[in-house]
Design an enzyme around this catalytic site. Sequence first.
Site, mmCIF file in Angstrom:
data_model
loop_
_atom_site.group_PDB
_atom_site.id
_atom_site.type_symbol
_atom_site.label_atom_id
_atom_site.label_comp_id
_atom_site.label_asym_id
_atom_site.label_seq_id
_atom_site.Cartn_x
_atom_site.Cartn_y
_atom_site.Cartn_z
ATOM 1 N N SER A 14 0.954 -1.414 -0.008
ATOM 2 C CA SER A 14 -0.002 0.033 -0.057
ATOM 3 C C SER A 14 0.659 1.450 -0.102
ATOM 4 O O SER A 14 0.374 2.286 -0.498
ATOM 5 C CB SER A 14 -1.221 0.055 0.972
ATOM 6 O OG SER A 14 -0.252 0.044 2.358
ATOM 7 N N HIS A 111 8.850 3.189 8.726
ATOM 8 C CA HIS A 111 8.313 2.284 10.133
ATOM 9 C C HIS A 111 7.261 2.676 10.713
ATOM 10 O O HIS A 111 7.255 4.008 10.949
ATOM 11 C CB HIS A 111 9.563 2.431 10.847
ATOM 12 C CG HIS A 111 9.635 1.251 11.733
ATOM 13 N ND1 HIS A 111 9.930 -0.073 11.545
ATOM 14 C CD2 HIS A 111 9.327 1.325 13.226
ATOM 15 C CE1 HIS A 111 9.752 -0.874 12.769
ATOM 16 N NE2 HIS A 111 9.299 0.196 13.639
ATOM 17 N N GLU A 181 0.921 7.049 7.293
ATOM 18 C CA GLU A 181 2.219 6.641 6.344
ATOM 19 C C GLU A 181 2.297 7.039 4.918
ATOM 20 O O GLU A 181 2.968 7.390 4.062
ATOM 21 C CB GLU A 181 2.500 4.958 6.344
ATOM 22 C CG GLU A 181 2.722 4.516 7.713
ATOM 23 C CD GLU A 181 3.152 2.921 7.655
ATOM 24 O OE1 GLU A 181 3.704 2.475 6.573
ATOM 25 O OE2 GLU A 181 2.504 2.227 8.720
HETATM 26 C C1 GRF Z 1 3.889 -0.674 6.804
HETATM 27 O O1 GRF Z 1 3.111 -0.589 8.034
HETATM 28 C C2 GRF Z 1 5.533 -0.173 6.965
HETATM 29 O O2 GRF Z 1 5.578 1.074 7.914
HETATM 30 C C3 GRF Z 1 6.263 -1.337 7.232
HETATM 31 O O3 GRF Z 1 5.575 -2.379 6.553
HETATM 32 C C4 GRF Z 1 4.221 -1.946 6.370
HETATM 33 C C5 GRF Z 1 4.179 -2.362 4.708
HETATM 34 O O4 GRF Z 1 2.759 -1.995 4.486
HETATM 35 N N1 GRF Z 1 7.721 -1.030 7.059
HETATM 36 P P1 GRF Z 1 2.388 -2.041 2.695
HETATM 37 O O5 GRF Z 1 3.078 -3.330 2.105
HETATM 38 O O6 GRF Z 1 3.065 -0.712 2.324
HETATM 39 O O7 GRF Z 1 0.870 -1.949 2.693
#
Ligand code: GRF
Length: 209
Positions: A14, A111, A181
């Site tokens: 995502s 993260h 994020e």
């Molecule tokens: C996210 O929570 C990111 O912070 C961590 O892994 C997860 C990845 O989620 N490093 P996605 O694959 O981007 O949906």
Amino acid sequence: MTIGIGVLVSGSGSNFEAIARAVQDGRIPEAEVRLVISNRPGVGALDRAKDLGVESLVLDPALFPDRKAYSMKIASEFRKKGVSLVCLAGFLLKVESGLIQQYPGRILNIHPSLLPKHAGRGMFGHRVHESVLGERETESGCTVHVVDEEYDHGPVLMQARVPVLPGDTPETLAARVLKEEHRIYPLVVGRLVEQIRKEGNTSGRSGRG
Ligand code: GRF
């Protein structure tokens, strides 16, 4: 000059999608996501890549003699595509120093905690949010940082905070953090793209050879 972006994924993707959409709709101008590399087949990120029209590749580390050889293959695939900025987006393998040396200061990670808290080896996915709830934190968030040779280490470029609410579960907290994020990762990528363009050194390597 269009700046090439490469993305490393292991899962849902995502964050990769958030970056790719920001590029495609012009919020990150004169940039292109040129290649997504996954260490696993069949993950959601690969479906998203297809839907977004971004080229993807699966590289299984088990098919390489060691991590150094694996990293060198990743670097060479990115180089072939003219990638000058690498984004880790849910990539679960440790980035080996050979790749970092190829892209000094130009590998980013996100993260899902306020680093340096709730980080390090084994601290990924819901374990991060379980740790936040276990410590009875009143806030959490996410961090975009430059990747160096330690897990979840390296200069912090941006953080976003969210409250921890009564009754939160790892799932509800993860969803609140993930929304942030998707907001901040494209902002940081946009800034770095701009910086790379100004520096005029799209190779990622320093002049020292
Ligand atoms: C996210 O929570 C990111 O912070 C961590 O892994 C997860 C990845 O989620 N490093 P996605 O694959 O981007 O949906």
